[in-house]
Write an enzyme that holds these catalytic residues in place. Structure first.
Site, short mmCIF file in Angstrom:
data_model
loop_
_atom_site.label_atom_id
_atom_site.label_comp_id
_atom_site.label_asym_id
_atom_site.label_seq_id
_atom_site.Cartn_x
_atom_site.Cartn_y
_atom_site.Cartn_z
N ASP A 1 69.27 69.81 -4.53
CA ASP A 1 70.03 69.27 -4.59
C ASP A 1 70.62 68.93 -2.72
OD1 ASP A 1 71.98 67.17 -4.31
OD2 ASP A 1 72.94 67.08 -6.34
N HIS B 1 65.48 57.87 -8.38
CA HIS B 1 66.82 58.02 -7.06
C HIS B 1 66.72 58.63 -5.91
CE1 HIS B 1 70.68 59.68 -6.70
NE2 HIS B 1 70.27 60.60 -6.06
#
Lengths: 205, 426
Positions: B242, B334
């Protein structure tokens, strides 16, 4: 490790500390009334000018003063002597205070007590002298208006050579240094308002 | 008795082997005790190794490098932004008391600045309540921000950076709660040691207590120092790499993306922080198959590579199609929707894991504190989040439960200055 005695045994350190705080409060009151008259360190003899040419002989760093609504409080910091010879601080004055004294904490019969420091603060050549809670400090009495967190309080030191040194101390909430306040101690002229010691204290920034 | 960390010690490590560490000899324990006793008696002198035989048992300097490391406090920008993120962060939102007018806020900022300047350098604050806890700065940073309501105070309305305002309602995964949202003043305190953060927060809140109450506290964590190779992107609690696409601290790119250029003038060198508390619905995510998880994101779980590439930092090929003619990176993946479509949409994305669970029913209360820094949130976070809220595949497994926006003022240029001075002083 030895086992700790009960917290409030008269022989315990906790009990002794409790007594010390009360003693400090009493001492603060005592010296206030005792030194109401002329004294060797009375602020009235200190020059009011901060622009003395020799003012830089002593500098003050990390200066702070404990907030208070009224009555008395104390200022702390580190004094540095920039000269080749010993210098004494013999007195102090501050516009925020009707009377300023130099105080020390000494141990009498095993109990620390606060009192006027007759010798003043002696700073060795090129030396430093620390003013801290529980030790030497500058006592500001007869506070003229509330000293609130973040305020700046100007204090002028009178030095042994007749010059002076001014510095600014920032006001901080601090729950220690309770010379000026202790719950259950009620004396005329003492502040009855907790400063930083109570989370729920008046919020008047 | 078993300690997985010890068992995982890499082969060939210079550290003593697991057996030796699991079973310290009585002699070693006694020597350690002596060293501690000596430290108490001798204090700072023990930093000179030759002082005493006991000093030989003290850790070498390299072993305390994490605790001793300092970040500069003064400068054109506040510390704690252009920084490799520390392992522990506390975000603290204050609500100013009704009596805290502009003058009082100025006093508060002077106190906060003085505390931060000292503590970040490993010195106790003035009137420090626990001065010895200040000795390990561990890359401590204190970053201050002003929420929209600060600009409601005397004469500050015209100085509000335009995007420092209530964010639009995004819909989609938004389930915003007051308890994690808003706030007048932000204190972002971060360090590589949690005790350092705790002490700094306690000192700062001691000094702000007169002026403000606590609206919310959010604590997040990232990998501890020495856990991952330098520069390796962290993994969030969904097991995803991330934060891959980010400007590098110290690069011209970073300055371009993050620092405001002066709208309004006092804000030059500042940045706008959007902080979102994103709860992960982990039990549902757990039930999803790994291939599906990768399609949701558009990246591989193993190394974070885009589905069109091989390594984490390969640029995703958003036009690639498979043999059936379907996009390799899904239309609602995403990373496709989060991808900046214009330079103005770029931002520094910094995630901190949070884990406040498990809850009584043994489900997780975990997620990500997502901190987005940009010169103007209206051109960066807002349009990107509109796209994500509308269609992101990931929305099935996350909810946004907190939201706040702050103007992070420029830094204090040197001693005698305070954070927020360019806003408050003139």
């Amino acid at each position: 490790m030895t086992t700790n005695p009960p917290a409030f045994s008269p022989r315990s350190r906790v009990f002794t500390r409790f007594v010390v705080v009360v003693a400090l409060a009493l001492a603060a009151c005592g010296s206030r009334s005792d030194s109401g008259g002329a004294s060797a360190t009375s602020a009235t003899t200190a020059p009011t000018s901060a622009s003395s040419p020799a003012a830089s002989q002593v500098t003050v760093s990390d200066a702070w003063v404990k907030t208070t609504q009224s009555g008395m409080t104390a200022a702390f910091g580190t004094l540095t002597n920039l000269t080749h010879h010993k210098v004494s601080v013999t007195g102090a004055s501050a516009p925020a205070s009707g009377m300023v004294e130099l105080h020390e904490v000494v141990t009498v019969n095993g109990v620390p007590q606060m009192r006027l420091k007759q010798s003043g603060f002696v700073i060795a050549a090129h030396g430093t002298h620390t003013l801290a809670p529980g030790g030497d400090h500058i006592m500001l009495m007869n506070i003229t208006q509330p000293i609130t967190a973040g305020d700046t309080v100007t204090i002028t030191l009178l030095l042994s050579d007749g010059t002076s040194a001014s510095f600014d101390a920032v006001a901080k909430d601090f729950s220690g240094a309770n010379e000026t306040y202790h719950p259950g101690t009620s004396m005329p002229g003492m502040t009855s308002s907790p400063t930083g010691s109570t989370a729920g204290g008046t919020m008047t920034p | 008795m078993t300690d997985p960390q010890l068992r995982l010690a890499p082969p060939g490590s210079a550290l003593p082997g697991p057996a030796a560490r699991r079973h310290p000899t009585r002699r070693a324990l006694i020597a350690g005790g002596l060293a501690i006793t000596g430290g108490a008696a001798l204090g700072p002198r023990l930093t000179r190794p030759a002082d005493t035989p006991a000093a030989a048992a003290l850790p070498a300097q390299a072993d305390v490098a994490v605790g001793a490391a300092r970040l500069p406090f003064y400068g054109p920008h506040q510390c704690g932004v252009e920084t490799d993120p520390q392992a522990h962060a506390t975000f603290l939102a204050l609500d100013l008391a009704p009596g805290t007018d502009r003058a009082a806020l100025t006093r508060m900022m002077r106190l906060v600045t003085d505390d931060a300047a000292r503590l970040t350098q490993g010195h106790p604050a003035l009137a420090d309540i626990a001065p010895h806890l200040a000795a390990t700065p561990a890359r401590l940073s204190v970053t201050v921000g002003f929420g929209p309501a600060v600009f409601d105070r005397d004469g500050l309305a015209a100085r509000r950076p335009p995007s420092v305002a209530a964010l639009p309602a995004f819909g989609g995964p938004d389930r915003l709660q007051d308890r994690w949202s808003g706030g007048d003043v932000l204190l972002h305190v971060a360090a590589d040691d949690p005790a350092t953060v705790s002490h700094a927060v306690r000192m700062l809140t001691t000094d702000t207590r007169r002026f403000a109450t606590i609206r919310w506290v959010q604590r997040g964590f990232r990998p501890a120092a020495g856990t991952l190779p330098a520069g390796q992107t962290m993994r969030n609690l969904m097991d995803q790499i991330d934060g891959t696409v980010n400007p590098r601290p110290g690069s011209p790119d970073f300055a371009d993306v993050v620092w405001a250029r002066g709208n309004p003038g006092w804000f030059a060198g500042g940045t706008v922080l959007v902080l979102r508390r994103i709860r992960m619905i982990l039990e549902a995510w757990d039930a999803f198959d790994p291939g599906g998880k990768e399609l949701v994101m558009g990246r591989r779980l193993g190394n974070g590579a885009p589905l069109t590439g091989h390594t984490e930092h390969d640029a995703p090929d958003l036009n690639a199609v498979d043999t059936l003619g379907l996009p390799v990176i899904d239309q609602n993946a995403h990373i496709r929707l989060a991808h900046a479509t214009t330079p103005a949409e770029r931002m520094l994305r910094r995630g901190y894991n949070y884990d406040d669970g498990p809850l009584p029913d043994a489900t997780a209360d975990s997620g990500l504190l997502f901190a987005a820094y940009q010169g103007d949130a209206d051109t960066a976070f807002v349009p990107v989040q509109r796209r994500l809220a509308a269609a992101d595949n990931l929305n099935r497994w996350i909810t946004h439960i907190g939201s706040a926006v702050f103007a992070i003022p420029p830094g204090a240029p040197g001693p005698g200055h305070y954070l927020g001075e360019s806003l408050l002083s003139s």
